[in-house]
Design an enzyme around this catalytic site. Structure first.
Site, PDB file in Angstrom:
ATOM      1  N   ALA A  14       0.816  -1.204   0.000  1.00  0.00           N
ATOM      2  CA  ALA A  14       0.000   0.000   0.000  1.00  0.00           C
ATOM      3  C   ALA A  14       0.856   1.262   0.000  1.00  0.00           C
ATOM      4  O   ALA A  14       0.335   2.361  -0.232  1.00  0.00           O
ATOM      5  CB  ALA A  14      -0.941  -0.001   1.195  1.00  0.00           C
ATOM      6  N   SER A  19       4.516   0.871  -1.185  1.00  0.00           N
ATOM      7  CA  SER A  19       5.473   0.635  -2.262  1.00  0.00           C
ATOM      8  C   SER A  19       5.239  -0.755  -2.834  1.00  0.00           C
ATOM      9  O   SER A  19       4.703  -1.636  -2.161  1.00  0.00           O
ATOM     10  CB  SER A  19       6.918   0.759  -1.759  1.00  0.00           C
ATOM     11  OG  SER A  19       7.231  -0.284  -0.864  1.00  0.00           O
ATOM     12  N   ARG A  62       7.164  -4.028  -5.079  1.00  0.00           N
ATOM     13  CA  ARG A  62       8.504  -4.569  -5.281  1.00  0.00           C
ATOM     14  C   ARG A  62       8.463  -5.704  -6.307  1.00  0.00           C
ATOM     15  O   ARG A  62       7.505  -6.471  -6.368  1.00  0.00           O
ATOM     16  CB  ARG A  62       9.058  -5.099  -3.965  1.00  0.00           C
ATOM     17  CG  ARG A  62       9.254  -4.044  -2.889  1.00  0.00           C
ATOM     18  CD  ARG A  62       9.528  -4.674  -1.546  1.00  0.00           C
ATOM     19  NE  ARG A  62       8.370  -5.436  -1.095  1.00  0.00           N
ATOM     20  CZ  ARG A  62       8.402  -6.344  -0.125  1.00  0.00           C
ATOM     21  NH1 ARG A  62       9.532  -6.624   0.473  1.00  0.00           N
ATOM     22  NH2 ARG A  62       7.312  -6.977   0.235  1.00  0.00           N
ATOM     23  N   HIS A 120      -2.672 -13.330  -0.868  1.00  0.00           N
ATOM     24  CA  HIS A 120      -2.715 -12.436   0.283  1.00  0.00           C
ATOM     25  C   HIS A 120      -1.308 -12.357   0.862  1.00  0.00           C
ATOM     26  O   HIS A 120      -0.713 -13.381   1.201  1.00  0.00           O
ATOM     27  CB  HIS A 120      -3.695 -12.975   1.326  1.00  0.00           C
ATOM     28  CG  HIS A 120      -3.865 -12.082   2.510  1.00  0.00           C
ATOM     29  ND1 HIS A 120      -4.402 -12.527   3.687  1.00  0.00           N
ATOM     30  CD2 HIS A 120      -3.558 -10.773   2.697  1.00  0.00           C
ATOM     31  CE1 HIS A 120      -4.427 -11.526   4.564  1.00  0.00           C
ATOM     32  NE2 HIS A 120      -3.924 -10.456   3.985  1.00  0.00           N
ATOM     33  N   ASP A 121      -0.757 -11.150   0.986  1.00  0.00           N
ATOM     34  CA  ASP A 121       0.647 -11.023   1.383  1.00  0.00           C
ATOM     35  C   ASP A 121       0.921 -11.586   2.781  1.00  0.00           C
ATOM     36  O   ASP A 121       2.004 -12.121   3.037  1.00  0.00           O
ATOM     37  CB  ASP A 121       1.128  -9.575   1.270  1.00  0.00           C
ATOM     38  CG  ASP A 121       0.288  -8.575   2.053  1.00  0.00           C
ATOM     39  OD1 ASP A 121      -0.638  -8.974   2.780  1.00  0.00           O
ATOM     40  OD2 ASP A 121       0.558  -7.356   1.921  1.00  0.00           O
ATOM     41  N   THR A 122      -0.064 -11.501   3.678  1.00  0.00           N
ATOM     42  CA  THR A 122       0.126 -12.114   5.002  1.00  0.00           C
ATOM     43  C   THR A 122       0.228 -13.618   4.889  1.00  0.00           C
ATOM     44  O   THR A 122       1.052 -14.258   5.566  1.00  0.00           O
ATOM     45  CB  THR A 122      -1.023 -11.723   5.943  1.00  0.00           C
ATOM     46  OG1 THR A 122      -1.026 -10.308   6.121  1.00  0.00           O
ATOM     47  CG2 THR A 122      -0.864 -12.393   7.306  1.00  0.00           C
ATOM     48  N   THR A 177       3.539  -2.338  10.251  1.00  0.00           N
ATOM     49  CA  THR A 177       2.619  -1.294  10.694  1.00  0.00           C
ATOM     50  C   THR A 177       1.586  -1.886  11.637  1.00  0.00           C
ATOM     51  O   THR A 177       1.276  -1.328  12.693  1.00  0.00           O
ATOM     52  CB  THR A 177       1.927  -0.654   9.475  1.00  0.00           C
ATOM     53  OG1 THR A 177       2.917  -0.109   8.610  1.00  0.00           O
ATOM     54  CG2 THR A 177       0.994   0.450   9.916  1.00  0.00           C
ATOM     55  N   ASN A 217      -5.511  -8.871  14.815  1.00  0.00           N
ATOM     56  CA  ASN A 217      -4.765  -7.652  14.501  1.00  0.00           C
ATOM     57  C   ASN A 217      -4.440  -6.896  15.784  1.00  0.00           C
ATOM     58  O   ASN A 217      -5.332  -6.637  16.595  1.00  0.00           O
ATOM     59  CB  ASN A 217      -5.587  -6.745  13.582  1.00  0.00           C
ATOM     60  CG  ASN A 217      -5.585  -7.204  12.151  1.00  0.00           C
ATOM     61  OD1 ASN A 217      -5.633  -8.394  11.885  1.00  0.00           O
ATOM     62  ND2 ASN A 217      -5.545  -6.264  11.226  1.00  0.00           N
ATOM     63  N   GLY A 253       9.227  -6.631   8.310  1.00  0.00           N
ATOM     64  CA  GLY A 253      10.277  -5.635   8.458  1.00  0.00           C
ATOM     65  C   GLY A 253      10.610  -5.279   9.889  1.00  0.00           C
ATOM     66  O   GLY A 253      11.764  -4.985  10.216  1.00  0.00           O
TER      67      GLY A 253
END
Length: 498
Positions: free
Chosen positions: A24, A26, A28, A248-250, A271, A308, A422
Protein backbone atom coordinates in the site's frame (compact mmCIF):
# COMPACT_ATOMS: atom_id res chain seq x y z
CA UNK A 1 22.57 -31.18 -4.34
CA UNK A 2 20.36 -32.53 -1.51
CA UNK A 3 19.79 -31.89 2.15
CA UNK A 4 20.02 -34.42 5.01
CA UNK A 5 16.50 -35.66 4.24
CA UNK A 6 17.41 -36.40 0.65
CA UNK A 7 15.34 -33.53 -0.72
CA UNK A 8 16.65 -31.37 -3.52
CA UNK A 9 18.03 -27.97 -2.63
CA UNK A 10 17.55 -26.65 -6.14
CA UNK A 11 14.87 -27.08 -8.83
CA UNK A 12 15.24 -29.27 -11.88
CA UNK A 13 14.72 -26.29 -14.17
CA UNK A 14 17.51 -23.68 -13.77
CA UNK A 15 15.48 -20.74 -15.03
CA UNK A 16 14.73 -17.79 -12.76
CA UNK A 17 11.46 -16.86 -11.04
CA UNK A 18 9.91 -13.50 -10.20
CA UNK A 19 7.93 -12.50 -7.11
CA UNK A 20 5.79 -9.38 -7.29
CA UNK A 21 4.80 -7.91 -3.90
CA UNK A 22 2.15 -5.19 -3.94
CA UNK A 23 2.28 -2.85 -0.98
CA UNK A 24 0.00 0.00 0.00
CA UNK A 25 3.07 2.28 0.20
CA UNK A 26 5.47 0.63 -2.26
CA UNK A 27 5.55 -2.22 -4.76
CA UNK A 28 8.50 -4.57 -5.28
CA UNK A 29 9.74 -6.90 -8.00
CA UNK A 30 12.24 -9.55 -6.85
CA UNK A 31 14.24 -12.06 -8.86
CA UNK A 32 15.22 -15.57 -7.75
CA UNK A 33 18.16 -17.10 -9.63
CA UNK A 34 20.20 -20.24 -9.05
CA UNK A 35 23.94 -19.63 -8.87
CA UNK A 36 26.27 -22.57 -8.24
CA UNK A 37 23.23 -24.59 -7.19
CA UNK A 38 22.31 -22.01 -4.57
CA UNK A 39 19.37 -19.59 -4.61
CA UNK A 40 20.01 -15.85 -4.78
CA UNK A 41 17.17 -13.36 -4.30
CA UNK A 42 17.60 -9.80 -5.53
CA UNK A 43 15.22 -6.88 -5.13
CA UNK A 44 15.35 -5.61 -8.70
CA UNK A 45 12.83 -2.78 -8.67
CA UNK A 46 10.86 -0.85 -6.09
CA UNK A 47 8.59 2.16 -6.52
CA UNK A 48 6.25 4.23 -4.40
CA UNK A 49 2.55 3.47 -4.40
CA UNK A 50 -0.03 5.73 -2.81
CA UNK A 51 -3.77 6.25 -3.33
CA UNK A 52 -4.98 9.50 -4.83
CA UNK A 53 -8.18 11.51 -4.59
CA UNK A 54 -10.22 11.34 -7.81
CA UNK A 55 -13.78 12.64 -8.16
CA UNK A 56 -14.30 12.62 -4.42
CA UNK A 57 -13.04 9.07 -3.92
CA UNK A 58 -9.73 7.53 -2.88
CA UNK A 59 -8.35 5.36 -5.70
CA UNK A 60 -5.24 3.42 -6.69
CA UNK A 61 -3.52 4.52 -9.88
CA UNK A 62 -3.72 1.26 -11.81
CA UNK A 63 -1.69 2.48 -14.80
CA UNK A 64 1.08 3.67 -12.47
CA UNK A 65 1.17 0.28 -10.71
CA UNK A 66 1.27 -1.68 -13.97
CA UNK A 67 3.91 0.60 -15.53
CA UNK A 68 6.13 0.29 -12.45
CA UNK A 69 5.80 -3.48 -12.29
CA UNK A 70 6.46 -3.95 -15.99
CA UNK A 71 9.58 -1.82 -15.69
CA UNK A 72 10.70 -4.24 -13.00
CA UNK A 73 9.83 -7.27 -15.15
CA UNK A 74 11.93 -5.91 -18.02
CA UNK A 75 14.86 -5.35 -15.69
CA UNK A 76 14.53 -8.96 -14.52
CA UNK A 77 14.53 -10.19 -18.11
CA UNK A 78 17.86 -8.44 -18.71
CA UNK A 79 19.38 -9.89 -15.54
CA UNK A 80 18.32 -13.47 -16.27
CA UNK A 81 19.63 -14.68 -19.64
CA UNK A 82 18.57 -18.20 -18.65
CA UNK A 83 14.94 -17.07 -18.94
CA UNK A 84 12.06 -16.61 -16.53
CA UNK A 85 10.30 -19.79 -15.52
CA UNK A 86 7.46 -18.30 -13.47
CA UNK A 87 5.89 -15.14 -12.06
CA UNK A 88 3.61 -14.90 -9.02
CA UNK A 89 1.92 -11.92 -7.38
CA UNK A 90 0.94 -11.29 -3.77
CA UNK A 91 -0.35 -8.11 -2.18
CA UNK A 92 -2.59 -6.49 0.38
CA UNK A 93 -6.07 -7.96 0.50
CA UNK A 94 -9.63 -6.64 -0.08
CA UNK A 95 -9.19 -4.16 -2.97
CA UNK A 96 -10.30 -5.19 -6.46
CA UNK A 97 -10.69 -4.17 -10.10
CA UNK A 98 -14.05 -4.27 -11.90
CA UNK A 99 -13.50 -5.51 -15.47
CA UNK A 100 -15.57 -5.77 -18.64
CA UNK A 101 -16.05 -8.89 -20.75
CA UNK A 102 -12.59 -8.39 -22.29
CA UNK A 103 -10.92 -8.11 -18.90
CA UNK A 104 -10.37 -4.36 -19.24
CA UNK A 105 -10.79 -2.24 -16.09
CA UNK A 106 -13.90 -0.10 -15.84
CA UNK A 107 -12.16 2.38 -13.52
CA UNK A 108 -9.26 2.72 -11.13
CA UNK A 109 -9.93 0.57 -8.07
CA UNK A 110 -11.00 2.15 -4.80
CA UNK A 111 -8.58 2.16 -1.89
CA UNK A 112 -9.73 0.35 1.25
CA UNK A 113 -9.21 3.58 3.23
CA UNK A 114 -12.03 5.33 1.33
CA UNK A 115 -14.68 6.22 3.94
CA UNK A 116 -17.58 5.06 1.76
CA UNK A 117 -17.41 1.66 3.46
CA UNK A 118 -18.51 3.05 6.84
CA UNK A 119 -22.02 3.75 5.54
CA UNK A 120 -21.96 0.57 3.46
CA UNK A 121 -21.12 -1.58 6.48
CA UNK A 122 -24.14 -0.27 8.41
CA UNK A 123 -26.38 -0.86 5.40
CA UNK A 124 -25.04 -4.38 4.80
CA UNK A 125 -25.70 -5.46 8.38
CA UNK A 126 -29.33 -4.42 8.09
CA UNK A 127 -29.58 -7.12 5.43
CA UNK A 128 -27.22 -9.70 6.96
CA UNK A 129 -26.39 -9.18 10.62
CA UNK A 130 -22.84 -8.85 11.84
CA UNK A 131 -23.28 -11.99 13.93
CA UNK A 132 -24.58 -14.01 10.99
CA UNK A 133 -21.83 -12.79 8.65
CA UNK A 134 -19.22 -13.73 11.22
CA UNK A 135 -20.84 -17.15 11.74
CA UNK A 136 -20.84 -17.86 8.01
CA UNK A 137 -17.32 -16.67 7.20
CA UNK A 138 -15.25 -16.78 10.42
CA UNK A 139 -13.62 -13.50 9.35
CA UNK A 140 -13.13 -10.51 11.64
CA UNK A 141 -15.54 -7.69 10.97
CA UNK A 142 -13.64 -4.83 9.33
CA UNK A 143 -15.25 -2.08 7.23
CA UNK A 144 -12.47 -2.39 4.66
CA UNK A 145 -13.42 -5.98 3.74
CA UNK A 146 -14.38 -6.49 0.11
CA UNK A 147 -18.00 -7.34 0.91
CA UNK A 148 -18.64 -3.79 2.13
CA UNK A 149 -16.80 -2.28 -0.82
CA UNK A 150 -18.94 -4.22 -3.28
CA UNK A 151 -22.05 -3.18 -1.38
CA UNK A 152 -20.85 0.43 -1.56
CA UNK A 153 -20.52 0.04 -5.35
CA UNK A 154 -24.14 -1.12 -5.52
CA UNK A 155 -25.33 1.72 -3.27
CA UNK A 156 -23.57 4.22 -5.56
CA UNK A 157 -25.00 2.63 -8.71
CA UNK A 158 -21.61 1.72 -10.15
CA UNK A 159 -21.68 -0.84 -12.98
CA UNK A 160 -20.78 -4.32 -11.79
CA UNK A 161 -18.93 -5.28 -14.93
CA UNK A 162 -18.36 -8.83 -16.13
CA UNK A 163 -16.29 -9.68 -13.05
CA UNK A 164 -14.28 -8.19 -10.22
CA UNK A 165 -10.76 -9.40 -9.47
CA UNK A 166 -8.64 -8.71 -6.41
CA UNK A 167 -5.52 -6.79 -7.37
CA UNK A 168 -2.92 -9.62 -7.44
CA UNK A 169 -5.22 -11.84 -9.49
CA UNK A 170 -6.08 -8.93 -11.78
CA UNK A 171 -2.40 -8.45 -12.61
CA UNK A 172 -1.98 -12.14 -13.39
CA UNK A 173 -5.01 -11.88 -15.69
CA UNK A 174 -3.61 -8.72 -17.30
CA UNK A 175 -0.43 -10.61 -18.19
CA UNK A 176 -2.28 -13.57 -19.72
CA UNK A 177 -3.66 -15.65 -16.85
CA UNK A 178 -7.18 -16.90 -16.26
CA UNK A 179 -9.52 -14.78 -14.14
CA UNK A 180 -9.52 -16.42 -10.72
CA UNK A 181 -9.83 -15.71 -7.01
CA UNK A 182 -7.02 -17.35 -5.04
CA UNK A 183 -8.38 -18.86 -1.83
CA UNK A 184 -6.21 -17.14 0.81
CA UNK A 185 -6.98 -13.75 -0.72
CA UNK A 186 -10.64 -14.56 -1.25
CA UNK A 187 -11.25 -15.33 2.41
CA UNK A 188 -10.47 -11.72 3.32
CA UNK A 189 -13.37 -10.57 1.12
CA UNK A 190 -15.70 -11.94 3.84
CA UNK A 191 -17.64 -13.63 1.06
CA UNK A 192 -16.28 -17.19 1.42
CA UNK A 193 -18.18 -19.73 3.49
CA UNK A 194 -15.84 -20.93 6.23
CA UNK A 195 -16.52 -24.65 6.23
CA UNK A 196 -17.59 -25.23 2.62
CA UNK A 197 -14.73 -23.07 1.27
CA UNK A 198 -16.84 -21.67 -1.53
CA UNK A 199 -18.54 -18.35 -2.24
CA UNK A 200 -21.28 -17.81 0.33
CA UNK A 201 -24.53 -17.74 -1.59
CA UNK A 202 -26.46 -16.50 1.47
CA UNK A 203 -24.41 -13.31 1.73
CA UNK A 204 -24.46 -12.69 -2.02
CA UNK A 205 -28.25 -13.05 -2.03
CA UNK A 206 -28.78 -10.93 1.09
CA UNK A 207 -26.79 -8.04 -0.37
CA UNK A 208 -28.07 -8.61 -3.92
CA UNK A 209 -24.57 -9.12 -5.26
CA UNK A 210 -24.20 -11.00 -8.53
CA UNK A 211 -22.57 -14.35 -7.81
CA UNK A 212 -21.76 -14.70 -11.51
CA UNK A 213 -19.42 -11.70 -11.27
CA UNK A 214 -17.26 -13.45 -8.65
CA UNK A 215 -14.28 -15.28 -10.19
CA UNK A 216 -13.61 -18.99 -9.83
CA UNK A 217 -11.99 -19.93 -6.52
CA UNK A 218 -8.61 -21.72 -6.82
CA UNK A 219 -6.12 -22.93 -4.20
CA UNK A 220 -2.73 -21.26 -3.64
CA UNK A 221 -0.15 -22.49 -6.10
CA UNK A 222 -2.51 -22.71 -9.06
CA UNK A 223 -0.97 -22.27 -12.50
CA UNK A 224 -3.28 -19.82 -14.26
CA UNK A 225 -1.66 -19.58 -17.70
CA UNK A 226 1.34 -18.36 -19.66
CA UNK A 227 2.69 -14.86 -20.09
CA UNK A 228 1.26 -13.24 -23.22
CA UNK A 229 1.11 -9.80 -24.78
CA UNK A 230 4.02 -7.41 -25.39
CA UNK A 231 6.17 -8.74 -22.54
CA UNK A 232 6.00 -12.25 -23.97
CA UNK A 233 7.88 -10.98 -27.02
CA UNK A 234 11.00 -10.75 -24.85
CA UNK A 235 12.97 -14.02 -25.07
CA UNK A 236 13.07 -14.35 -21.27
CA UNK A 237 9.25 -14.50 -21.15
CA UNK A 238 8.71 -16.81 -24.11
CA UNK A 239 7.53 -19.68 -21.90
CA UNK A 240 6.78 -18.14 -18.51
CA UNK A 241 4.15 -19.71 -16.25
CA UNK A 242 1.86 -17.42 -14.27
CA UNK A 243 1.10 -18.69 -10.76
CA UNK A 244 -1.40 -17.55 -8.15
CA UNK A 245 0.66 -18.11 -4.98
CA UNK A 246 -0.83 -17.24 -1.61
CA UNK A 247 -2.00 -13.95 -3.13
CA UNK A 248 -2.71 -12.44 0.28
CA UNK A 249 0.65 -11.02 1.38
CA UNK A 250 0.13 -12.11 5.00
CA UNK A 251 -0.53 -15.67 3.83
CA UNK A 252 2.68 -15.52 1.79
CA UNK A 253 4.60 -14.14 4.77
CA UNK A 254 3.56 -17.01 7.00
CA UNK A 255 4.21 -19.51 4.21
CA UNK A 256 7.76 -18.09 4.25
CA UNK A 257 8.33 -19.43 7.78
CA UNK A 258 10.44 -22.63 7.59
CA UNK A 259 8.67 -24.30 10.51
CA UNK A 260 7.15 -27.73 11.00
CA UNK A 261 5.28 -29.20 13.94
CA UNK A 262 2.31 -27.87 15.88
CA UNK A 263 3.95 -25.92 18.70
CA UNK A 264 4.61 -22.58 17.07
CA UNK A 265 2.92 -19.23 16.68
CA UNK A 266 3.72 -16.22 14.54
CA UNK A 267 3.78 -12.45 14.55
CA UNK A 268 3.81 -10.75 11.17
CA UNK A 269 5.32 -7.51 12.41
CA UNK A 270 5.05 -4.21 10.60
CA UNK A 271 2.62 -1.29 10.69
CA UNK A 272 0.20 -3.85 12.11
CA UNK A 273 1.15 -6.90 14.13
CA UNK A 274 -0.77 -10.04 13.14
CA UNK A 275 -0.52 -12.39 16.12
CA UNK A 276 -1.66 -15.99 15.85
CA UNK A 277 -1.02 -19.56 14.81
CA UNK A 278 -1.70 -22.06 12.01
CA UNK A 279 -4.56 -24.50 12.64
CA UNK A 280 -5.97 -27.42 10.71
CA UNK A 281 -9.66 -26.64 11.28
CA UNK A 282 -11.46 -23.32 11.83
CA UNK A 283 -11.88 -21.89 15.32
CA UNK A 284 -15.08 -19.87 15.20
CA UNK A 285 -16.82 -20.35 18.52
CA UNK A 286 -18.45 -17.57 20.56
CA UNK A 287 -15.21 -16.62 22.32
CA UNK A 288 -13.21 -16.33 19.08
CA UNK A 289 -16.01 -14.25 17.55
CA UNK A 290 -16.37 -12.01 20.62
CA UNK A 291 -12.63 -11.32 20.64
CA UNK A 292 -12.62 -10.71 16.86
CA UNK A 293 -10.07 -13.37 15.93
CA UNK A 294 -10.05 -14.19 12.24
CA UNK A 295 -9.87 -17.45 10.27
CA UNK A 296 -8.02 -16.62 7.07
CA UNK A 297 -7.21 -19.11 4.34
CA UNK A 298 -3.72 -20.61 4.52
CA UNK A 299 -1.37 -22.59 2.32
CA UNK A 300 -1.89 -26.35 2.61
CA UNK A 301 -5.67 -26.17 3.14
CA UNK A 302 -5.18 -24.82 6.66
CA UNK A 303 -6.23 -21.70 8.60
CA UNK A 304 -4.31 -18.68 9.81
CA UNK A 305 -5.97 -17.91 13.14
CA UNK A 306 -4.90 -14.51 14.38
CA UNK A 307 -5.79 -11.10 15.70
CA UNK A 308 -4.76 -7.65 14.50
CA UNK A 309 -2.71 -5.75 17.07
CA UNK A 310 -1.40 -2.23 16.69
CA UNK A 311 2.28 -2.30 15.72
CA UNK A 312 5.05 -0.02 14.50
CA UNK A 313 2.35 2.45 13.46
CA UNK A 314 2.74 3.91 16.94
CA UNK A 315 6.47 4.54 16.50
CA UNK A 316 6.09 5.85 12.97
CA UNK A 317 3.41 8.33 14.00
CA UNK A 318 5.60 9.53 16.88
CA UNK A 319 8.69 9.97 14.71
CA UNK A 320 6.61 11.87 12.14
CA UNK A 321 5.53 14.26 14.89
CA UNK A 322 9.06 14.72 16.20
CA UNK A 323 10.27 15.38 12.65
CA UNK A 324 7.76 18.24 12.47
CA UNK A 325 9.21 19.46 15.77
CA UNK A 326 12.69 19.54 14.27
CA UNK A 327 14.28 16.16 15.15
CA UNK A 328 14.65 13.21 12.79
CA UNK A 329 14.84 9.92 14.69
CA UNK A 330 15.99 6.95 12.56
CA UNK A 331 14.16 3.90 13.89
CA UNK A 332 17.33 1.87 14.50
CA UNK A 333 18.85 4.74 16.50
CA UNK A 334 15.63 5.16 18.50
CA UNK A 335 15.45 1.44 19.30
CA UNK A 336 19.03 1.45 20.59
CA UNK A 337 18.40 4.53 22.73
CA UNK A 338 15.17 3.11 24.16
CA UNK A 339 17.05 0.16 25.67
CA UNK A 340 19.00 2.55 27.89
CA UNK A 341 16.07 4.22 29.66
CA UNK A 342 14.33 2.82 32.79
CA UNK A 343 11.33 0.54 32.39
CA UNK A 344 8.04 2.46 32.10
CA UNK A 345 5.87 3.07 35.15
CA UNK A 346 2.78 1.71 33.39
CA UNK A 347 1.76 0.22 30.05
CA UNK A 348 -0.36 1.48 27.19
CA UNK A 349 -3.53 -0.10 25.88
CA UNK A 350 -2.04 -0.23 22.38
CA UNK A 351 -5.34 -1.14 20.70
CA UNK A 352 -7.16 1.88 22.07
CA UNK A 353 -9.09 3.22 19.04
CA UNK A 354 -7.59 6.66 19.64
CA UNK A 355 -4.10 5.22 19.03
CA UNK A 356 -5.19 3.91 15.63
CA UNK A 357 -5.76 7.46 14.39
CA UNK A 358 -3.05 9.48 12.61
CA UNK A 359 -1.18 12.55 13.84
CA UNK A 360 -0.25 13.88 17.30
CA UNK A 361 0.64 10.43 18.62
CA UNK A 362 2.75 11.60 21.59
CA UNK A 363 -0.21 13.70 22.74
CA UNK A 364 -2.61 10.77 22.24
CA UNK A 365 -0.35 8.53 24.32
CA UNK A 366 -0.21 11.10 27.09
CA UNK A 367 -3.98 11.55 27.02
CA UNK A 368 -4.37 7.84 27.71
CA UNK A 369 -1.80 7.99 30.52
CA UNK A 370 -3.61 10.87 32.19
CA UNK A 371 -6.93 9.01 32.00
CA UNK A 372 -5.26 6.10 33.79
CA UNK A 373 -3.85 8.30 36.52
CA UNK A 374 -0.26 8.37 35.24
CA UNK A 375 1.89 11.42 34.73
CA UNK A 376 2.31 12.59 31.12
CA UNK A 377 5.69 12.14 29.50
CA UNK A 378 7.79 14.97 28.17
CA UNK A 379 6.67 15.22 24.53
CA UNK A 380 9.78 16.97 23.23
CA UNK A 381 11.82 15.04 20.62
CA UNK A 382 14.74 14.65 23.04
CA UNK A 383 12.52 12.39 25.18
CA UNK A 384 11.71 10.07 22.28
CA UNK A 385 13.54 7.05 23.82
CA UNK A 386 11.18 7.09 26.82
CA UNK A 387 8.16 7.01 24.51
CA UNK A 388 9.72 4.22 22.44
CA UNK A 389 10.48 2.15 25.55
CA UNK A 390 6.87 2.54 26.68
CA UNK A 391 5.56 1.48 23.27
CA UNK A 392 7.83 -1.58 22.99
CA UNK A 393 7.07 -2.81 26.54
CA UNK A 394 3.36 -2.31 25.86
CA UNK A 395 3.44 -4.16 22.53
CA UNK A 396 5.27 -7.10 24.09
CA UNK A 397 2.70 -7.32 26.89
CA UNK A 398 -0.16 -7.19 24.37
CA UNK A 399 1.44 -9.91 22.26
CA UNK A 400 1.70 -12.11 25.35
CA UNK A 401 -1.95 -11.60 26.24
CA UNK A 402 -3.14 -12.37 22.70
CA UNK A 403 -0.94 -15.48 22.45
CA UNK A 404 -2.33 -16.75 25.76
CA UNK A 405 -5.79 -16.49 24.23
CA UNK A 406 -4.58 -18.15 21.02
CA UNK A 407 -3.28 -21.10 23.03
CA UNK A 408 -6.50 -21.32 25.04
CA UNK A 409 -8.87 -21.07 22.07
CA UNK A 410 -6.94 -23.54 19.88
CA UNK A 411 -5.86 -25.94 22.63
CA UNK A 412 -2.24 -25.66 21.54
CA UNK A 413 0.79 -25.84 23.78
CA UNK A 414 2.98 -23.19 22.21
CA UNK A 415 6.75 -23.28 22.59
CA UNK A 416 8.10 -21.23 19.67
CA UNK A 417 7.24 -17.82 18.25
CA UNK A 418 8.37 -16.83 14.74
CA UNK A 419 8.50 -13.11 14.02
CA UNK A 420 8.57 -12.08 10.36
CA UNK A 421 8.25 -8.82 8.48
CA UNK A 422 10.28 -5.63 8.46
CA UNK A 423 9.86 -4.90 12.17
CA UNK A 424 11.39 -8.24 13.19
CA UNK A 425 14.79 -6.53 13.08
CA UNK A 426 13.86 -4.68 16.28
CA UNK A 427 15.99 -6.79 18.63
CA UNK A 428 14.83 -4.89 21.73
CA UNK A 429 11.16 -5.61 21.00
CA UNK A 430 12.04 -9.23 20.17
CA UNK A 431 13.74 -9.62 23.57
CA UNK A 432 10.85 -8.01 25.43
CA UNK A 433 8.45 -10.28 23.55
CA UNK A 434 10.40 -13.38 24.54
CA UNK A 435 10.39 -12.29 28.17
CA UNK A 436 6.66 -11.48 28.16
CA UNK A 437 5.49 -14.59 26.27
CA UNK A 438 7.99 -17.05 27.75
CA UNK A 439 8.28 -18.53 24.26
CA UNK A 440 11.44 -19.10 22.24
CA UNK A 441 11.48 -16.21 19.80
CA UNK A 442 12.84 -17.03 16.34
CA UNK A 443 13.41 -14.36 13.73
CA UNK A 444 12.21 -15.22 10.26
CA UNK A 445 12.99 -13.25 7.13
CA UNK A 446 12.19 -9.52 7.03
CA UNK A 447 11.10 -10.20 3.44
CA UNK A 448 8.98 -13.19 4.36
CA UNK A 449 6.21 -12.37 1.86
CA UNK A 450 8.75 -12.63 -0.96
CA UNK A 451 10.18 -15.85 0.48
CA UNK A 452 6.70 -17.36 0.80
CA UNK A 453 5.79 -16.27 -2.72
CA UNK A 454 8.87 -17.99 -4.13
CA UNK A 455 8.40 -21.06 -1.90
CA UNK A 456 4.88 -21.63 -3.24
CA UNK A 457 6.13 -21.21 -6.80
CA UNK A 458 8.86 -23.81 -6.26
CA UNK A 459 6.53 -26.26 -4.52
CA UNK A 460 4.08 -25.91 -7.42
CA UNK A 461 6.66 -26.35 -10.16
CA UNK A 462 8.83 -29.02 -8.55
CA UNK A 463 6.34 -31.67 -7.51
CA UNK A 464 2.86 -33.04 -7.79
CA UNK A 465 0.09 -32.21 -5.33
CA UNK A 466 -2.25 -34.68 -3.62
CA UNK A 467 -5.69 -34.40 -5.23
CA UNK A 468 -7.51 -34.89 -1.91
CA UNK A 469 -5.40 -33.08 0.69
CA UNK A 470 -3.73 -30.54 -1.58
CA UNK A 471 -0.37 -31.36 0.02
CA UNK A 472 2.73 -30.80 -2.11
CA UNK A 473 5.16 -33.61 -2.83
CA UNK A 474 7.90 -31.31 -1.49
CA UNK A 475 6.37 -29.04 1.18
CA UNK A 476 6.33 -25.28 0.93
CA UNK A 477 8.15 -25.14 4.30
CA UNK A 478 11.06 -27.07 2.77
CA UNK A 479 11.53 -24.48 0.03
CA UNK A 480 11.09 -21.65 2.53
CA UNK A 481 13.92 -23.20 4.56
CA UNK A 482 16.17 -23.44 1.50
CA UNK A 483 15.55 -19.77 0.67
CA UNK A 484 15.93 -18.47 4.23
CA UNK A 485 19.16 -20.43 4.65
CA UNK A 486 20.55 -18.86 1.48
CA UNK A 487 19.45 -15.35 2.46
CA UNK A 488 20.92 -15.56 5.96
CA UNK A 489 24.02 -17.57 5.07
CA UNK A 490 23.44 -20.08 7.88
CA UNK A 491 21.01 -23.00 8.39
CA UNK A 492 17.44 -21.81 8.70
CA UNK A 493 17.14 -23.05 12.29
CA UNK A 494 20.07 -20.86 13.28
CA UNK A 495 19.10 -17.91 11.07
CA UNK A 496 15.76 -17.70 12.87
CA UNK A 497 17.46 -17.17 16.23
CA UNK A 498 19.42 -14.11 15.21
Amino acid sequence: MKNSLGRSLKPDDPRASIAVDLGAESCRVSLLRWKSDKPAIELVHRFANNPREIDGGLHWDLKHIIAGLEEGLRKCAKLAPEGIRSIAVDGWAVDYVRVDSNGEPLADPFCYRDPRTIKAERSAHRKCSQERMRELTGIQILPLNTVYQLHADAMEGLPEGQQWLNLPEYLLSHWGGARVAEYTNATHTQLVELYKKQWCREIFNALRLDLASAPKLVPPGTEVGKMSGPLAELPAFADTTLIAPACHDTASAIAGIPATGNDWAYISSGTWSLVGTVIEQPCNGPAAAAENFTNLGAVGDRIYFHKNVNGMWLIRQCTDQWALDGKLWPVAELVAASELVPCPDGLLEVDDPDLLLPERMPQRINAQRVKRGLAPLDERPANAPEFASLIFHSLAARYAKVLDRVAFLTGKRLRRLFIVGGANQNTFLNRLTQEATRLEVLRGSPESSTVGNFAVQLATLEGSRDAVTGAYAVPVAHWAGVLVEALEGVPASEAAKK
